[in-house]
Design a protein around this motif. Structure first.
Motif, PDB file in Angstrom:
ATOM      1  N   ALA A   1      33.695  69.258  60.190  1.00 20.96           N
ATOM      2  CA  ALA A   1      33.452  70.997  59.873  1.00 20.96           C
ATOM      3  C   ALA A   1      32.192  70.835  58.938  1.00 20.96           C
ATOM      4  N   ALA A   2      32.368  69.843  58.000  1.00 21.40           N
ATOM      5  CA  ALA A   2      31.093  69.886  57.010  1.00 21.40           C
ATOM      6  C   ALA A   2      29.822  69.679  57.491  1.00 21.40           C
ATOM      7  N   GLN A   3      29.870  68.818  58.632  1.00 19.75           N
ATOM      8  CA  GLN A   3      28.839  68.317  59.177  1.00 19.75           C
ATOM      9  C   GLN A   3      28.161  69.454  59.960  1.00 19.75           C
ATOM     10  N   ARG A   4      29.086  70.373  60.790  1.00 17.40           N
ATOM     11  CA  ARG A   4      28.492  71.363  61.622  1.00 17.40           C
ATOM     12  C   ARG A   4      28.201  72.325  60.530  1.00 17.40           C
ATOM     13  N   LEU A   5      28.754  72.481  59.269  1.00 15.39           N
ATOM     14  CA  LEU A   5      28.124  73.498  58.357  1.00 15.39           C
ATOM     15  C   LEU A   5      26.907  73.245  57.750  1.00 15.39           C
ATOM     16  N   HIS A   6      26.707  71.958  57.537  1.00 15.19           N
ATOM     17  CA  HIS A   6      25.500  71.424  57.082  1.00 15.19           C
ATOM     18  C   HIS A   6      24.294  71.672  58.156  1.00 15.19           C
ATOM     19  N   ASP A   7      24.398  71.648  59.630  1.00 16.37           N
ATOM     20  CA  ASP A   7      23.679  71.673  60.524  1.00 16.37           C
ATOM     21  C   ASP A   7      23.241  73.077  60.653  1.00 16.37           C
ATOM     22  N   ARG A   8      24.239  73.990  60.533  1.00 15.45           N
ATOM     23  CA  ARG A   8      24.074  75.573  60.461  1.00 15.45           C
ATOM     24  C   ARG A   8      23.358  76.245  59.352  1.00 15.45           C
ATOM     25  N   ALA A   9      23.344  75.359  58.185  1.00 11.64           N
ATOM     26  CA  ALA A   9      22.684  75.775  57.012  1.00 11.64           C
ATOM     27  C   ALA A   9      21.274  75.363  57.006  1.00 11.64           C
ATOM     28  N   ARG A  10      21.047  74.205  57.453  1.00  9.72           N
ATOM     29  CA  ARG A  10      19.546  73.713  58.007  1.00  9.72           C
ATOM     30  C   ARG A  10      19.139  74.410  59.134  1.00  9.72           C
ATOM     31  N   GLU A  11      19.734  74.954  59.958  1.00 11.76           N
ATOM     32  CA  GLU A  11      19.141  75.894  60.976  1.00 11.76           C
ATOM     33  C   GLU A  11      18.862  77.148  60.221  1.00 11.76           C
ATOM     34  N   ARG A  12      19.495  77.753  59.539  1.00 10.96           N
ATOM     35  CA  ARG A  12      19.327  78.978  58.673  1.00 10.96           C
ATOM     36  C   ARG A  12      17.805  78.742  57.926  1.00 10.96           C
ATOM     37  N   SER A  13      17.865  77.710  57.016  1.00 13.69           N
ATOM     38  CA  SER A  13      16.603  77.591  56.368  1.00 13.69           C
ATOM     39  C   SER A  13      15.382  77.306  57.374  1.00 13.69           C
ATOM     40  N   ASP A  14      15.541  76.750  58.232  1.00 11.58           N
ATOM     41  CA  ASP A  14      14.375  76.232  59.150  1.00 11.58           C
ATOM     42  C   ASP A  14      14.033  77.782  59.891  1.00 11.58           C
ATOM     43  N   THR A  15      14.946  78.583  60.055  1.00 10.74           N
ATOM     44  CA  THR A  15      14.506  80.039  60.849  1.00 10.74           C
ATOM     45  C   THR A  15      13.905  80.617  59.966  1.00 10.74           C
ATOM     46  N   MET A  16      14.350  80.796  58.419  1.00 11.66           N
ATOM     47  CA  MET A  16      13.807  81.562  57.624  1.00 11.66           C
ATOM     48  C   MET A  16      12.235  81.072  57.249  1.00 11.66           C
ATOM     49  N   ALA A  17      12.036  79.657  57.284  1.00 13.81           N
ATOM     50  CA  ALA A  17      10.587  79.272  57.099  1.00 13.81           C
ATOM     51  C   ALA A  17       9.865  79.653  58.316  1.00 13.81           C
ATOM     52  N   GLU A  18      10.334  79.579  59.619  1.00 16.04           N
ATOM     53  CA  GLU A  18       9.415  80.027  60.632  1.00 16.04           C
ATOM     54  C   GLU A  18       9.327  81.301  60.653  1.00 16.04           C
ATOM     55  N   ASN A  19      10.309  82.067  60.178  1.00 14.64           N
ATOM     56  CA  ASN A  19       9.992  83.580  60.102  1.00 14.64           C
ATOM     57  C   ASN A  19       8.861  83.823  59.297  1.00 14.64           C
ATOM     58  N   PHE A  20       8.747  83.304  58.070  1.00 12.57           N
ATOM     59  CA  PHE A  20       7.721  83.299  57.156  1.00 12.57           C
ATOM     60  C   PHE A  20       6.308  83.179  57.755  1.00 12.57           C
ATOM     61  N   ARG A  21       6.209  81.735  58.451  1.00 11.66           N
ATOM     62  CA  ARG A  21       5.199  81.455  58.710  1.00 11.66           C
ATOM     63  C   ARG A  21       4.420  82.287  59.983  1.00 11.66           C
ATOM     64  N   TRP A  22       5.354  82.753  60.928  1.00 11.01           N
ATOM     65  CA  TRP A  22       5.099  83.693  62.088  1.00 11.01           C
ATOM     66  C   TRP A  22       4.472  85.070  61.455  1.00 11.01           C
ATOM     67  N   HIS A  23       4.992  85.549  60.572  1.00 11.36           N
ATOM     68  CA  HIS A  23       4.679  86.681  59.996  1.00 11.36           C
ATOM     69  C   HIS A  23       3.420  86.618  58.963  1.00 11.36           C
TER      70      HIS A  23
END
Length: 268
Positions: free
Chosen positions: A139-161
């Protein structure tokens, strides 16, 4: 004389018989007393052995309970520090929303300070895996992966805009190039996911080549081209937020079950 002596003999024999009977009786009584003493001693030893074993079991049970309590305390602290570091990471990623969309230097600075937080979460994740159990580690590994996914998406959103806002700043000063970029971007976006397998003579490659030239002519960094060619990740922000929240709940459930198992403790 003979008759008297016979009587005396008989009396002596009789006395000897009585004495012998007394000795035998004394021996029998002694044996009975000895058996009684042995029985009492055996009962005492059995009771003492039972008391010793009960005391030993109590000590062992207490020791096992204390060990389990210590282990659960260590697990609780490990889980808590992992979750705290992960929440710090996600909150730091959210701060990108406060960075001016044209402030590329501010974005890079935020990315620089973000990397140590990611390393911290990975370290805490390893500790969770070390403590276990497997359900919590997974469960911790999956949570880590979702948090990393969230951070990456935030960064991609900034780069796109950021890339699209830069293009907008050139609308007036480079109107022809701006219009041509707008014409080419839909085709580039449609084929962007297959670029890794595209052949050199694929039409999309010529589109990308022209876009690079246009960006250079507009005095814009070419490294913004990937962001321009992607679909907006804005909708993914809500999805990653929901995925993260669900995974947090899953981790908390697994952690609670590990710390407070639904079963009696040893010896109860």
């Amino acid at each position: 004389m003979i008759g008297r002596m016979d009587l005396q003999g008989v009396g002596a024999v009789g006395g000897a018989g009585v004495a012998a009977a007394g000795v035998i009786g004394a021996v029998l009584v002694g044996r009975w007393n000895l058996k009684a003493v042995n029985k009492t001693a055996d009962a005492g030893m059995a009771q003492a052995d039972a008391s010793y074993r009960a005391a030993l079991d109590a000590v062992q049970t207490q020791g096992e309970n204390e060990r389990l309590q210590w282990k659960r305390t260590v697990q609780r602290e490990t889980y808590a520090t992992f979750l705290n570091s992960l929440m710090t990471l996600t909150e730091h990623a959210t701060e990108l929303m406060r960075v001016d969309i044209l402030d590329w230097a501010g974005f890079q600075q935020q990315a620089t300070t973000h990397r140590p937080l990611e390393a911290e979460v990975r370290h805490k994740l390893l500790l969770v895996k070390l403590e276990g159990p497997e359900a919590v580690a997974a469960a911790a590994q999956r949570l880590h992966d979702r948090a990393r996914e969230r951070s990456d998406t935030m960064a991609e959103n900034f780069r796109w805009h950021h890339a699209h806002r830069l293009i907008e700043t050139k609308r007036a000063s480079h109107s022809d190039q701006f219009r041509r970029v707008q014409q080419l971007l839909p085709e580039a976006r449609a084929r962007y996911s297959s670029l890794n397998t595209a052949e050199p003579d694929d039409p999309v490659m010529s589109v990308l080549s022209e876009l690079r030239s246009l960006l250079a002519g507009m005095e814009l960094p070419v490294y913004h081209l990937p962001a321009l060619c992607q679909e907006s990740p804005y909708e993914s922000l809500g999805i990653t937020r929901q995925n993260l929240d669900e995974q947090i709940e899953e981790f908390l459930t697994a952690a609670r079950e590990a710390i407070n198992p639904a079963m009696p403790s040893v010896g109860t």
